[in-house]
Design an enzyme around this catalytic site. Sequence first.
Site, PDB file in Angstrom:
ATOM      1  N   THR A  94      49.946  14.603 -25.234  1.00 11.51           N
ATOM      2  CA  THR A  94      50.595  13.141 -26.546  1.00 11.51           C
ATOM      3  C   THR A  94      50.050  14.657 -27.238  1.00 11.51           C
ATOM      4  OG1 THR A  94      49.800  11.231 -25.582  1.00 11.51           O
ATOM      5  CG2 THR A  94      50.473  11.721 -28.327  1.00 11.51           C
ATOM      6  N   GLU A 102      17.411  -6.301 -45.875  1.00 15.68           N
ATOM      7  CA  GLU A 102      15.841  -6.264 -46.086  1.00 15.68           C
ATOM      8  C   GLU A 102      15.901  -5.649 -47.180  1.00 15.68           C
ATOM      9  OE1 GLU A 102      15.926  -7.583 -41.703  1.00 15.68           O
ATOM     10  OE2 GLU A 102      17.305  -6.108 -43.175  1.00 15.68           O
TER      11      GLU A 102
END
Length: 343
Positions: free
Chosen positions: A198, A55
């Site tokens: 991991t 806006e």
Amino acid sequence: MADTTASTWMRRALHLAASGPWPDPNPRVGCVIVAPDGSVVAEGHHHGAGTPHAEVEALRRAGERAWGATAYVTLEPCAHTGRTGPCADALVGAGVARVVFAQSDPNPDAMGGAERLHAAGIDVMGGVLADEAIALNDRWARGVALGRPLVTWKFAATLDGRSAAADGTSRWITSDASRADTHALRATRDAVLVGTGTLLVDDPRLTARMPGGGLAERQPLRVVMGLRDVPDSAEVHRGHGEVLHLRTRDPEHALEELWHNGVRDVWLEGGPTLAAAFVVAGLVDDVYAYLAPALLGAGRSAVDDLGITTIADVRRLETVDVEIIGGDVRVHARPGDRTEEEQ
């Protein structure tokens, strides 16, 4: 029901909104300002956190021509002050006569713009093409409702659920096409998350790569979670983009810290231990399973023990879609509520 004119301009605003970045801490929003004679005064869309809202961008371009015009906005104008001021106040100050919006703002910190506009004497109408606006910002809205980043758990496995062979080798279970698809999806998230286990075993870079090996234009934040140190020699330090080490094993604490760092969408690629921690905590919102038409018979499972000892406690998922990619099967699913019979 919204009139044809309102729908036409709102559809244009939605097109503008789709140009905005995702993922981003803020929703994608578009705005079209239309004069009383039906001509377009100005347009704008949000370019990401820290930039003017749609806006405000449109109003700056419109200048004095915004006086008496109608603003079509895909999301209810905000009523709070963050990095930028309230859009509702900006519309009032610009002399806009009417505001039409699609989706009501689900953010409790920003909602209330429609009431502020109405109190200022501006004609307000909401709900125009609301479903399309909601779909555009589905993941953002889901995260706002939860008050934490959305988590997508991705894993690759054989048909018998093995993510690695008995000797620990895991490259490559799935096809080149599946891995390319994974990287394309990884690039659409704020962060990619693995555990220190991991990282120490597989030593991934965690970058988002294009077919052929080149880096994707946008790189997610690379996040390592766990108490163990990340070696300086780790490959994750060699990729492009930022690396964040969260020294915790608690999924809730990790997501809370990521939320405060502006992360709204997490791609979880940790091993079976980390995956199980997130699943047990109820913090997995989407699952992408890449299943290769292969069998190992032994080796590491895709997920560790979930504490389930009877079929009555099985964790059901609802299938979103299934696709064949490079000979593999990609299943996109979401956790579903258990039925009373299952409970």
